[in-house]
Design a protein around this motif. Structure first.
Motif, mmCIF file in Angstrom:
data_model
loop_
_atom_site.group_PDB
_atom_site.id
_atom_site.type_symbol
_atom_site.label_atom_id
_atom_site.label_comp_id
_atom_site.label_asym_id
_atom_site.label_seq_id
_atom_site.Cartn_x
_atom_site.Cartn_y
_atom_site.Cartn_z
ATOM 1 N N ILE A 72 0.838 -1.187 0.000
ATOM 2 C CA ILE A 72 0.000 0.000 0.000
ATOM 3 C C ILE A 72 0.878 1.244 0.000
ATOM 4 O O ILE A 72 1.787 1.371 0.826
ATOM 5 N N HIS A 73 0.591 2.145 -0.917
ATOM 6 C CA HIS A 73 1.316 3.414 -0.990
ATOM 7 C C HIS A 73 0.326 4.533 -0.675
ATOM 8 O O HIS A 73 -0.752 4.606 -1.279
ATOM 9 N N ALA A 74 0.686 5.393 0.272
ATOM 10 C CA ALA A 74 -0.192 6.479 0.701
ATOM 11 C C ALA A 74 0.359 7.816 0.207
ATOM 12 O O ALA A 74 1.571 8.039 0.209
ATOM 13 N N PHE A 75 -0.568 8.692 -0.194
ATOM 14 C CA PHE A 75 -0.191 10.030 -0.647
ATOM 15 C C PHE A 75 -1.066 11.051 0.066
ATOM 16 O O PHE A 75 -2.292 10.913 0.113
ATOM 17 N N ILE A 76 -0.417 12.059 0.647
ATOM 18 C CA ILE A 76 -1.115 13.122 1.369
ATOM 19 C C ILE A 76 -0.697 14.454 0.758
ATOM 20 O O ILE A 76 0.488 14.655 0.439
ATOM 21 N N GLU A 98 -5.429 12.239 -4.619
ATOM 22 C CA GLU A 98 -5.801 11.214 -5.600
ATOM 23 C C GLU A 98 -5.058 11.414 -6.925
ATOM 24 O O GLU A 98 -4.791 10.446 -7.657
ATOM 25 N N LYS A 99 -4.702 12.686 -7.245
ATOM 26 C CA LYS A 99 -3.932 12.945 -8.463
ATOM 27 C C LYS A 99 -2.514 12.402 -8.315
ATOM 28 O O LYS A 99 -1.937 11.850 -9.272
ATOM 29 N N LEU A 100 -1.947 12.556 -7.110
ATOM 30 C CA LEU A 100 -0.613 12.004 -6.844
ATOM 31 C C LEU A 100 -0.635 10.481 -6.952
ATOM 32 O O LEU A 100 0.275 9.871 -7.526
ATOM 33 N N ALA A 101 -1.686 9.869 -6.386
ATOM 34 C CA ALA A 101 -1.810 8.406 -6.445
ATOM 35 C C ALA A 101 -1.969 7.939 -7.887
ATOM 36 O O ALA A 101 -1.407 6.905 -8.286
ATOM 37 N N LEU A 102 -2.724 8.697 -8.682
ATOM 38 C CA LEU A 102 -2.889 8.351 -10.098
ATOM 39 C C LEU A 102 -1.553 8.391 -10.834
ATOM 40 O O LEU A 102 -1.218 7.456 -11.588
ATOM 41 N N ALA A 103 -0.802 9.458 -10.603
ATOM 42 C CA ALA A 103 0.507 9.566 -11.269
ATOM 43 C C ALA A 103 1.407 8.391 -10.906
ATOM 44 O O ALA A 103 2.093 7.822 -11.773
ATOM 45 N N PHE A 104 1.389 7.995 -9.635
ATOM 46 C CA PHE A 104 2.192 6.843 -9.199
ATOM 47 C C PHE A 104 1.707 5.568 -9.884
ATOM 48 O O PHE A 104 2.515 4.740 -10.322
ATOM 49 N N GLY A 105 0.383 5.397 -9.985
ATOM 50 C CA GLY A 105 -0.176 4.219 -10.652
ATOM 51 C C GLY A 105 0.204 4.162 -12.116
ATOM 52 O O GLY A 105 0.522 3.085 -12.657
#
Length: 630
Positions: free
Chosen positions: A507-511, A564-571
């Motif tokens: 699990i990767h978390a982004f804040i 959620e944009k950061l998580a998308l970029a990571f995905g």
């Protein structure tokens, strides 16, 4: 002299009858009764019992015990009463063992008052007598009675055993009760018993104290499958999904096989964290439990809440047995994922199969109507639920209808329905109205609803922020400052947006504003590239969704780095092309991010699933499953 003679005259027929039966006849009668009892021939056994009684005879306790078991297996309450009267006939006193069996019979018949009356008549009571009654009150949720009996038991000098404590722990409604019982367990030297430990773990978990449960668990010298189930389940039910999964891994390393109860808890943990890959691994373990209804229901729920509708549909179709939970879970899952019409069709199929809906089913149906703007359908189901299914509307049903009316722009009708609620509206209900007011731009009603939410839930940071924005939009800067001051004085801080994405079972978390992720530089670079591509085709950030007293560039920068944009970029960097990108976030997705993800799904040719606290958004080829109705 006359009275003595009269008594002798009255007894003469009985004495004559007894004398007329020889010892051999009595033995024959007793043997016949015993045979019928052990053959579980209830009708003939009762006839033989009548003969015994008329001749003043009683069989042994073991035989009566068999007859009572026969009554319990047939739910023969009347016949059980006949046996009880026979055993106490003419002043006869059955053995302690047999009275305990009778008490247990009444408990199994749910006649706890009858059981207690018999219990009160006992000249002597042992640990089985007390434990049976304590367990009965505990199962009936008469918890105070169970605790009072434990105190009386101790006063009579009867020492509780592991079964007594296992039962009474279920009746503890607060930590003070648990501490008292726990002291008694230690005093009796029973703290190492597996059933007692399991019950202790269960009660700590029930009272929301999983850490205390873990202390009890870690004190054990050796593990046991029952206790592992209890501790994993305790953390899962308290939404401590990470710890539940860590414990599951410990259990596997310790060499224990995952049982049904464990796997149900593991699936609940995967559901809470939206961990599809781990949930699929658990599915492999479940395959050995062929067509287990509870596990299959948990699987459907897990796949729905991880946004994997195809997997949920497949499990649902393959189920040989379905209950109301199965249907309700699938209906709600489809509705939450934006497939409202399919959810309503499934509800019709459920009724055709003869399964009667419960109140949760109707919540799912109304949720489907609410999330698709089906106003007429929603009114029909809401108004007919009592007449057709005997279900009284509760807060959840009213909430769905208020949401539906609000989104349809019928705020007056929403307020009218809220005022007509048979139960008092709670913070969730007012929050629903508040959301509708925000969508419709009714600032006056929004302000009123927000104040109601804060009145009922003073710690709701999101509502304070929204109210602050309402004032800022109206340029009521004094009111904005008042809200900010009140938040500061009460120690209320706005919860930062956080998003999680699962990659390779991690699990990767982004804040927002957090630069601690090891690949944050590459993530920001990818995100900036994506934003520039979007701007080139006309994307403009919608700054209505950030604090209204920020300057324009600050607003855009805040939106640019939503979690959620950061998580998308990571995905996009880490997941192979063709793999669905699944993101879970703690706050509701904002309007700007919703537009952003639609464009991203088209530009990157990727399927993206966002799970927020309200619903699921499936983005594909520039469209969302919600149809922009959210």
């Amino acid at each position: 002299m006359k009275s003595v003679t009269t008594k002798l005259e009255l007894l003469r027929p009985v004495l004559t009858l007894r004398c007329s039966y020889s010892s051999a006849d009595q033995t024959l009668l007793l043997n016949e009764f015993t045979r019928f009892c052990y053959q579980r021939d209830l009708h003939r056994a009762l006839k033989a019992m009548d003969s015994l009684q008329s001749h003043g005879l009683w069989a042994d306790s073991a035989t009566y015990s068999e007859l009572i078991k026969c009554c319990m297996s047939h739910r023969a309450v009347h016949e059980g009463n006949l046996i009880c009267r026979h055993l106490y006939f003419n002043g006869h006193q059955p053995m302690l063992f047999l009275v305990n069996v009778l008490i247990n019979m009444y408990v199994k018949f749910n006649l706890v008052n009858d059981a207690h009356q018999l219990f009160d008549k006992m000249p002597q009571r042992n640990v089985v007598s007390w434990t049976t009654m304590i367990s009965a009150y505990s199962k009936c949720k008469l918890h105070q009675k169970a605790l009072e009996l434990l105190v009386l038991m101790l006063k009579e000098g009867v020492r509780p055993n592991v079964y007594t404590y296992s039962s009474v722990l279920r009746s503890c409604n607060g930590m003070s009760d648990v501490r008292m019982v726990h002291c008694g367990i230690i005093k009796e030297g029973l703290e190492s018993d597996v059933f007692v430990r399991s019950a202790l773990i269960d009660v700590f978990a029930k009272l929301g104290e999983p850490e205390d449960a873990l202390l009890v668990f870690d004190e054990m010298v050796t593990g046991d499958a029952i206790v592992w189930n209890s501790i994993i389940g305790g953390f899962a039910q308290n939404s401590k999904s990470d710890e539940a999964l860590k414990l599951f891994k410990r259990m596997k390393r310790a060499g224990f096989i995952a049982e049904q109860a464990t796997l149900t808890s593991v699936l609940r943990a995967c559901t809470g964290l939206a961990l599809l890959e781990l949930g699929m691994q658990a599915h492999v373990h479940i395959l050995k439990y062929d067509q287990d209804l509870i596990l299959n229901n948990a699987l459907v729920d897990m796949y729905c809440k991880c946004g994997s509708l195809e997997d949920a549909r497949r499990v649902f179709r393959q189920m040989k047995e379905r209950d109301v939970i199965t249907w309700s879970t699938m209906i709600s899952g489809l509705a939450q994922n934006g497939y409202s019409q399919e959810a309503l069709k499934l509800f019709e199929s459920m009724k055709s199969c003869g399964t009667k809906p419960n109140y949760i089913t109707i919540v799912g149906v109304l949720f489907a109507c609410s999330h698709a703007g089906l106003l007429e359908d929603g009114w029909y189901y809401f108004r007919s639920m009592k007449k057709l299914y005997g279900i009284d509307p509760v807060r959840e049903h009213y909430g769905c209808m208020i949401d539906l009316l609000g989104k349809a722009g019928k705020l007056d009708d929403a307020v009218k329905l809220l005022n007509e609620m048979e139960c008092e509206p709670d913070a969730v209900t007012w929050r629903t109205l508040l959301g509708a007011c925000r969508v419709q731009g009714n600032m006056m009603l929004a302000e009123y609803a927000a104040k109601k939410v804060i009145e009922l839930d003073p710690g709701d940071a999101g509502t304070y922020t929204l109210l602050s924005n309402i004032y800022a939009k109206s340029q009521k800067w004094d009111s904005v400052e008042e809200i900010r001051t009140r938040m500061k004085d009460r120690g209320i801080k706005k919860e930062p947006g956080c998003s999680w994405i699962e990659v390779n079972k991690k699990i990767h978390a982004f804040i927002i504003g957090d630069e601690s992720h090891p690949e944050i530089v590459e993530v920001n670079k990818k995100l900036n590239q994506l934003i520039h591509r979007m701007i080139s085709i006309g994307y403009v950030p919608e700054t209505n969704f950030v604090l209204q007293d920020l300057e324009g560039e600050q607003m855009e920068d805040s939106l640019r780095h939503h979690s959620e944009k950061l998580a998308l970029a990571f995905g996009l960097i880490t997941l192979p092309f063709g793999k669905v990108i699944r993101i879970r976030k703690n706050l509701r997705i904002c309007g700007d991010c919703h537009v952003f993800f639609k464009l991203a799904s088209k530009l990157e040719n990727r399927n993206i699933v966002i799970r927020d606290p309200i619903r699921y958004h499936h983005f594909e080829d520039g469209k969302c499953s919600c149809g922009d109705y959210w």
